[in-house]
Structure formats: structure tokens, C-alpha cells
Design an enzyme around this catalytic site. Sequence first.
Site, short mmCIF file in Angstrom:
data_model
loop_
_atom_site.label_atom_id
_atom_site.label_comp_id
_atom_site.label_asym_id
_atom_site.label_seq_id
_atom_site.Cartn_x
_atom_site.Cartn_y
_atom_site.Cartn_z
N TYR A 1 0.84 -1.19 0.00
CA TYR A 1 0.00 0.00 0.00
C TYR A 1 0.87 1.24 0.00
O TYR A 1 1.91 1.29 0.68
CB TYR A 1 -0.90 0.00 1.25
CG TYR A 1 -1.55 1.35 1.53
CD1 TYR A 1 -2.68 1.75 0.83
CD2 TYR A 1 -1.02 2.22 2.48
CE1 TYR A 1 -3.26 2.99 1.08
CE2 TYR A 1 -1.60 3.44 2.74
CZ TYR A 1 -2.73 3.83 2.03
OH TYR A 1 -3.29 5.05 2.27
N CYS B 1 2.73 -7.45 1.92
CA CYS B 1 3.84 -8.24 1.38
C CYS B 1 3.62 -9.74 1.58
O CYS B 1 4.57 -10.53 1.49
CB CYS B 1 5.17 -7.81 1.99
SG CYS B 1 5.53 -6.06 1.73
#
Length: 247
Positions: free
Chosen positions: A89, A188
Site C-alpha cells: 500500500y 507483502c
Amino acid sequence: MTETAAPERAFDILDVGVVPYGEAWALQKEHHARVAAGGKPTLLLLEHPPVLTLGRKAREGENIVVTRDYLHAQGIEVFEIERGGDVTYHGPGQLVAYAIFPVGRKIVDFLRLLENATIQALHTLGLPDARPNPGYAGVYVNPRRVNGKTYDQKIASFGVAVKQHVALHGIGLNVTTNLHHFDLIVPCGLSDTHMTSVQREYDLRGLERTASIPEAKKALADAFVQVFADYDWRIPGMMPEMVMVDG
């Protein structure tokens, strides 16, 4: 666009403010083509409006935990890009640094230098426990126990691509980021990791400090200058005298 380049420095530093992701991606490619042709390496410093990006390991976005319709309603775009890694993000309060630098085949060494620069910047910002995490790219602070379980605390994410021996993409350092937006994803792809920020660490540690993007930009820019002071800027297959010519 504000340029803060010093004549004696091996690379330029450009502060481009807040830039929508698509525009910044195009800007990266423009600088990449120039650097790959022998132009002066460039570090881009900026912020993005809220956006999710999917790296090469993103697997069709399976680590996005809300629907695309929900993201659209929130005005959050999704881009599939060429960097390594999974989903991440970007948004206001996150300092993004794109190092358009020659890398050649020294990709791991380059990632270590990105980590070192980020860690040095965080030390300057008053977080002395900032460190790498063996096995994962990125920068972390000390882990924290939540409801009886210990979670890694990630403060900066990394993802790069290398084309024509020159890097694209780079670092996302959470300064005053809205951390609730990370709830939209498994950051991730790491389920045992919580995202944190400089401001959150100040608050949790009882430090009477207010984090700011300008302060973080200066700390990170200064750290890049120091960490990359002895860097080999040559591009494989290109004459050394061509490497530092402005495009």
C-alpha cells in the site's frame, strides 16, 4: 517540481511532491530511459494518493482482503507492476523513494544499500532499533507482543525491478501513514507482521515528537548521500565517461 541537486553529487535528488501512481510510474520510466542511456542517476522523493500495487509475487492479488468494488468505492486504485514482491500500500504520509540508479547484476548489494540508507534515516529520526530482518526485504523496529503473540513491526517496504542494468521502484517508508489502510491487504504476504510508522513508534514510546514528511525527506536524502558515497555508478557495457553525462 523542486530540484535539490548539488554539482559534486553523483546523483540528483528530485522532490516531486504528491503524485498519482500512474503519473509517477511514467515519470520513473522517463528517468529510467535517460539513466540507461548514460544520464545522471536520480532519486525521486514523493507521496502517492491511496493505491495498492501488485508485484511479481502477488498471484492475482490474493493478498488483497477486500473486493475490487470496495476499493473502487474508496477511490483506491490497483496497479500490477514489474517490481519484485507481493502487494503493498502507498498513501499520504508515506515517503516513497524511487532510486533510478545503475545496478547491473548487484541487485542484492543494492537492496542492502537501500536498507542501510533507510535505517540510517530512521536512526536520525530517533528510532535507534531500526534494522533489517534476515530473510525479508525491508526495515523493521523491535517486535511487539499483541494478545500473547509476537509480531514483527515493519516500518519500510522495498521492491525493485532492474531493466537494462538500471533500477526502478524502491522504498515506501511509513512516516504518518494511515496504518488502517494496511488492513485492506496482507502486507507483502506476511501474516505474522504488523505495519508501523514513525509517528506510531513515537506515540507508543512516549516520545513527545511529531513526525513529518519534510523531516523524513531530509533524513533519507542525507542518508542516501552518505551510503552511496563510494558506489560504483558504471553501467555494464558502457564506457565509464558516459555514465555521468546528463540526459
